[in-house]
Motif scaffolding. Sequence first.
Motif, PDB file in Angstrom:
ATOM      1  N   PRO A  21      21.529  -3.562  -0.033  1.00  0.00           N
ATOM      2  CA  PRO A  21      20.246  -3.719  -0.717  1.00  0.00           C
ATOM      3  C   PRO A  21      19.199  -4.327   0.217  1.00  0.00           C
ATOM      4  CG  PRO A  21      21.703  -5.519  -1.302  1.00  0.00           C
ATOM      5  CD  PRO A  21      22.471  -4.654  -0.340  1.00  0.00           C
ATOM      6  N   PHE A  22      17.956  -4.083  -0.093  1.00  0.00           N
ATOM      7  CA  PHE A  22      16.907  -4.764   0.673  1.00  0.00           C
ATOM      8  C   PHE A  22      15.801  -5.245  -0.264  1.00  0.00           C
ATOM      9  CE2 PHE A  22      16.514  -0.148   1.144  1.00  0.00           C
ATOM     10  CZ  PHE A  22      15.343   0.085   0.446  1.00  0.00           C
ATOM     11  N   GLY A  23      15.051  -6.232   0.246  1.00  0.00           N
ATOM     12  CA  GLY A  23      13.967  -6.819  -0.540  1.00  0.00           C
ATOM     13  C   GLY A  23      12.712  -5.960  -0.494  1.00  0.00           C
ATOM     14  N   MET A  24      11.691  -6.438  -1.157  1.00  0.00           N
ATOM     15  CA  MET A  24      10.458  -5.645  -1.269  1.00  0.00           C
ATOM     16  C   MET A  24       9.435  -6.006  -0.197  1.00  0.00           C
ATOM     17  SD  MET A  24       9.362  -4.862  -5.084  1.00  0.00           S
ATOM     18  CE  MET A  24       9.444  -6.476  -5.825  1.00  0.00           C
ATOM     19  N   MET A  25       8.539  -5.065  -0.006  1.00  0.00           N
ATOM     20  CA  MET A  25       7.430  -5.286   0.907  1.00  0.00           C
ATOM     21  C   MET A  25       6.291  -5.870   0.058  1.00  0.00           C
ATOM     22  SD  MET A  25       6.308  -2.335   3.393  1.00  0.00           S
ATOM     23  CE  MET A  25       4.626  -1.844   3.503  1.00  0.00           C
ATOM     24  N   MET A  26       5.776  -7.028   0.472  1.00  0.00           N
ATOM     25  CA  MET A  26       4.733  -7.703  -0.299  1.00  0.00           C
ATOM     26  C   MET A  26       3.399  -7.676   0.438  1.00  0.00           C
ATOM     27  SD  MET A  26       6.545  -8.708  -2.754  1.00  0.00           S
ATOM     28  CE  MET A  26       7.501  -9.966  -3.507  1.00  0.00           C
ATOM     29  N   GLY A  27       2.319  -7.776  -0.331  1.00  0.00           N
ATOM     30  CA  GLY A  27       0.998  -7.887   0.278  1.00  0.00           C
ATOM     31  C   GLY A  27       0.739  -9.328   0.708  1.00  0.00           C
ATOM     32  N   ASN A  28      -0.433  -9.554   1.340  1.00  0.00           N
ATOM     33  CA  ASN A  28      -0.781 -10.907   1.788  1.00  0.00           C
ATOM     34  C   ASN A  28      -0.826 -11.908   0.646  1.00  0.00           C
ATOM     35  OD1 ASN A  28      -0.951 -10.897   4.558  1.00  0.00           O
ATOM     36  ND2 ASN A  28      -2.971  -9.898   4.529  1.00  0.00           N
ATOM     37  N   ASP A  29      -1.040 -11.403  -0.581  1.00  0.00           N
ATOM     38  CA  ASP A  29      -1.105 -12.287  -1.738  1.00  0.00           C
ATOM     39  C   ASP A  29       0.286 -12.633  -2.286  1.00  0.00           C
ATOM     40  OD1 ASP A  29      -0.394  -9.818  -2.635  1.00  0.00           O
ATOM     41  OD2 ASP A  29      -2.056  -9.577  -4.061  1.00  0.00           O
ATOM     42  N   GLY A  30       1.320 -12.132  -1.602  1.00  0.00           N
ATOM     43  CA  GLY A  30       2.675 -12.455  -2.046  1.00  0.00           C
ATOM     44  C   GLY A  30       3.137 -11.621  -3.228  1.00  0.00           C
ATOM     45  N   LYS A  31       2.306 -10.662  -3.643  1.00  0.00           N
ATOM     46  CA  LYS A  31       2.708  -9.762  -4.729  1.00  0.00           C
ATOM     47  C   LYS A  31       3.095  -8.406  -4.133  1.00  0.00           C
ATOM     48  CE  LYS A  31      -0.244 -11.822  -8.253  1.00  0.00           C
ATOM     49  NZ  LYS A  31      -1.713 -11.877  -8.126  1.00  0.00           N
ATOM     50  N   PRO A  32       3.860  -7.600  -4.892  1.00  0.00           N
ATOM     51  CA  PRO A  32       4.245  -6.291  -4.346  1.00  0.00           C
ATOM     52  C   PRO A  32       3.062  -5.544  -3.732  1.00  0.00           C
ATOM     53  CG  PRO A  32       5.351  -6.646  -6.413  1.00  0.00           C
ATOM     54  CD  PRO A  32       4.428  -7.831  -6.217  1.00  0.00           C
ATOM     55  N   PHE A  33       3.319  -4.959  -2.567  1.00  0.00           N
ATOM     56  CA  PHE A  33       2.294  -4.303  -1.771  1.00  0.00           C
ATOM     57  C   PHE A  33       1.621  -3.160  -2.532  1.00  0.00           C
ATOM     58  CE2 PHE A  33       1.005  -1.641   1.900  1.00  0.00           C
ATOM     59  CZ  PHE A  33       0.337  -2.599   2.636  1.00  0.00           C
ATOM     60  N   LYS A  34       0.310  -3.276  -2.756  1.00  0.00           N
ATOM     61  CA  LYS A  34      -0.430  -2.268  -3.524  1.00  0.00           C
ATOM     62  C   LYS A  34      -1.757  -1.972  -2.832  1.00  0.00           C
ATOM     63  CE  LYS A  34       2.112  -1.447  -7.094  1.00  0.00           C
ATOM     64  NZ  LYS A  34       2.642  -2.269  -8.120  1.00  0.00           N
ATOM     65  N   THR A  35      -2.407  -0.891  -3.256  1.00  0.00           N
ATOM     66  CA  THR A  35      -3.748  -0.625  -2.738  1.00  0.00           C
ATOM     67  C   THR A  35      -4.726  -1.613  -3.377  1.00  0.00           C
ATOM     68  OG1 THR A  35      -4.190   0.899  -4.528  1.00  0.00           O
ATOM     69  CG2 THR A  35      -3.350   1.857  -2.502  1.00  0.00           C
ATOM     70  N   ARG A  36      -5.961  -1.648  -2.889  1.00  0.00           N
ATOM     71  CA  ARG A  36      -6.942  -2.587  -3.440  1.00  0.00           C
ATOM     72  C   ARG A  36      -7.118  -2.394  -4.945  1.00  0.00           C
ATOM     73  NH1 ARG A  36      -9.810  -1.372   0.948  1.00  0.00           N
ATOM     74  NH2 ARG A  36      -9.358  -2.817   2.623  1.00  0.00           N
ATOM     75  N   THR A  37      -6.981  -1.144  -5.373  1.00  0.00           N
ATOM     76  CA  THR A  37      -7.172  -0.889  -6.795  1.00  0.00           C
ATOM     77  C   THR A  37      -5.866  -1.005  -7.593  1.00  0.00           C
ATOM     78  OG1 THR A  37      -6.902   1.457  -6.323  1.00  0.00           O
ATOM     79  CG2 THR A  37      -9.158   0.630  -6.452  1.00  0.00           C
ATOM     80  N   GLY A  38      -4.827  -1.461  -6.918  1.00  0.00           N
ATOM     81  CA  GLY A  38      -3.577  -1.697  -7.647  1.00  0.00           C
ATOM     82  C   GLY A  38      -2.634  -0.508  -7.696  1.00  0.00           C
ATOM     83  N   GLY A  39      -2.980   0.590  -6.993  1.00  0.00           N
ATOM     84  CA  GLY A  39      -2.096   1.767  -6.983  1.00  0.00           C
ATOM     85  C   GLY A  39      -0.977   1.613  -5.957  1.00  0.00           C
ATOM     86  N   THR A  40      -0.018   2.550  -6.001  1.00  0.00           N
ATOM     87  CA  THR A  40       1.030   2.509  -4.982  1.00  0.00           C
ATOM     88  C   THR A  40       0.462   3.026  -3.669  1.00  0.00           C
ATOM     89  OG1 THR A  40       1.729   4.624  -5.854  1.00  0.00           O
ATOM     90  CG2 THR A  40       3.152   2.760  -6.340  1.00  0.00           C
ATOM     91  N   VAL A  41       0.877   2.405  -2.580  1.00  0.00           N
ATOM     92  CA  VAL A  41       0.378   2.793  -1.271  1.00  0.00           C
ATOM     93  C   VAL A  41       1.186   3.982  -0.767  1.00  0.00           C
ATOM     94  CG1 VAL A  41       0.039   2.027   1.104  1.00  0.00           C
ATOM     95  CG2 VAL A  41      -0.272   0.417  -0.779  1.00  0.00           C
ATOM     96  N   LYS A  42       0.484   5.051  -0.436  1.00  0.00           N
ATOM     97  CA  LYS A  42       1.180   6.216   0.095  1.00  0.00           C
ATOM     98  C   LYS A  42       1.578   5.945   1.528  1.00  0.00           C
ATOM     99  CE  LYS A  42      -1.450   9.624  -2.474  1.00  0.00           C
ATOM    100  NZ  LYS A  42      -2.323  10.785  -2.309  1.00  0.00           N
TER     101      LYS A  42
END
Length: 579
Positions: free
Chosen positions: A370-391
Motif C-alpha cells: 500500500p502507499f499513502g496519498m499525495m497531498m497539496g501544500n495545504d495538507g489536504k488531498p492534492f486537487k486543482t484550484r477549483t477542487g477537481g482531480t488533477v489530471k
Amino acid sequence: MNIRQLLNEKVKAAMIAAGLPEDTNPAVSISNRPQFGDYQANGVMGAAKKLKTNPRELATKVVECLELDDIADNIELAGPGFINIHLNKVWLANQLVAASNDEHLNVSQNAQPQTVVVDYSAPNLAKEMHVGHLRSTIIGDAVVRALEFRGEKVIRQNHMGDWGTQFGMLLAHLSDKLASNEVAETALADLENFYREAKIRFDEEDGFADRARDYVVRLQGGDSDCLVLWQQFIDISIHHSEEIYDKLNVTLTRDDIMGESAYNPDLPVVIDELMAKNIAVEDQGAKVVFIEEMANKDGEPSVFIVQKSGGGFLYATTDLSACRYRSGELGADRIIIFTDARQALHFKQVEITARKAGFLPSTTAYDHCPFGMMMGNDGKPFKTRTGGTVKLAELLEEAVSRATDLMADKIADFSEQERSEIARKVGIGAVKFADLSKNRTSDYIFNWETMLSFEGATAPYLQYAYTRVQSIFKKAGINQQTLTNDILVNEPQEKALAVKLLQFEEVLDAVISECTPNLLCNYLYELASLYMSFYEACPILKEGIEEETKLSRLRLCNVVARTLYSGLDVLGIEVMDRM
Ligand code: ARG
C-alpha cells in the motif's frame, strides 16, 4: 551476494565455531559511524543473553574464530560485545575494478530466477488517469526494474479497470455521439469531460438510465455490437494511458495489460468452486465468505462478498480469479500489488480466501504494497484550484514547463533540441524522484519548489552530479570505457566512496524485499554527496598529481558515473551528459 550477506555468513560461521547454536543471528549491519568500522556485528549480545554468559568473553571467542581473510584489515571488539569490521582497502579496490569490468556493476545475477508478477498502474479506463495512479505506476515500475537488474524474471500485469456497470452509461452516451456523426477519437479526447456528460444524462435525462442499464445487460451478455463499441472505448482510453507511460518513461506496454474483463469467463467457475468447498455461502441472495481470521473485537467475522444478489460479480471475484491465474498459469513465486492504502482490507480478504480455496499455494508469496496519498501544500488531498482531480497529463506538462524556466539561463547556449530534452528529463525526473524518495506508506506533500531544487535529495541534484562526473572525462580527454588500470583506495574520502559504491547490490536487495524505492533514492543522494567530498579532497586533473593516482581516481569516477546512471535508471529517471 551483497557485502552484508557475505559478512553475515562469515560471522555466523565464527559464532557456530565458538559453540553457538546453528540458528544464531549475527545481526550484521552497516555502521553508522566510521570509527565503528564499515560494518558491525551485534548478534553476540543477544546470543549471550540467551545463554546467560558474559557477552564480552563470548565476543572475544567469536572474533578468534572469525576468518575474514583479505576482506577486512581490522576487526575490533567494542563496548559490551559489538564486533566492528573495517574493510580492507585492497579488497575494496579489487571489488571496484571487478564492478568496473562488469556490465551489471558486479551486482550478482540470480542463477535461479524467481518469477515475480508485479501488478501496478492499473488505471480505470472509464476515466482519465489522475494523480492517484502516479504512485502505483512509478513505484511499481521502479521495483520491476530493480528485480530485473538483479536477474529475476518479472511478469508485469496491468490490471486495468475495463469492466463494470459504469460502462453502460458511457457506451449509451458514446453511441449517441457516433449516431450524430462524431468520431470516437474526438468524442473521447477528454475522458473526464465525457464521463461527466454521461453522468449528468444518467442522473437527469428521462429514459437514459434505462438505456444505460440495457447496455450493461447486453455487454455482459456478449452482444457483438455492444462489444465493438466497448472495444473502441477501451482502445482509446488505453491509448491515453500509453501517452502517459511514454512521458513518464515507464516500461509498461500493451502486452502487459490483463484487464478485469479478461477474467470474465472464469468468474462463475471461481464462485462454483468456493461454494463447492463451502468457503462461500449464500447470504440474503448474495454469495459471501465469512472470514473468522479477520473478526472484529466483538468476534464477528469479516464479510467478503464475492457475488451480488442479482448474480453480478465484483472487484473481489476478479482478484480471486487473478490469484489463480498468476500462480497457476504464470507460475508466480511472488505476487506484488501496488495500490493505495485504502485497498488494504480488500487484499487481505482476497489472500485469505484464495489460500483457503487453493487458488494461491503457500509457495506463492502475496504482497500487497500500500502507499499513502499525495497531498497539496495545504495538507489536504492534492486537487486543482477549483477542487477537481488533477489530471496526470497536465501535471507532467507543468513539470516540464517549470523545468524549462528553471534551466533557461543555465543552458541558454545549448541547441533548441538539447534544451527541450534537458527540460523534459529534469521536469519528469523531479516529479518521479520526489514521489519515489518518500517513505511509501506515508502521505506526502507535493511541492514544486523543493522537487526542482538543486540542493538536497532531488532529481536535478543527482542529474547534475552525474554531469559533473562526465565533465571530468571530457576535460581529461579520456574515454572512460578504455580504462583498465588498477584502483588505489588510500584517502578516507576514497574509502568512504568505495564502500558506498559496493553497497549498491545491498540497496537493490532491500528495495526488492520491502518494495521501497526510497532506499535507493537515499542511497544515490548519499553516493552523490560522498562523490562531492571526494572531488573536493582528492584532486584528479590538477598539476602535480601522479599519473597512477590520476588514472585510479578517473576509474573510480567511472564506477560512480555508472552507479548513478544505473541507480537512476532503476528509478526510471534519465540523465544527460551536460546541463
Ligand atoms: N483499478 C484499480 C484502481 O484504480 C487498481 C487495481 C489494482 N490491482 C488489482 N489486482 N486489484 O484502484
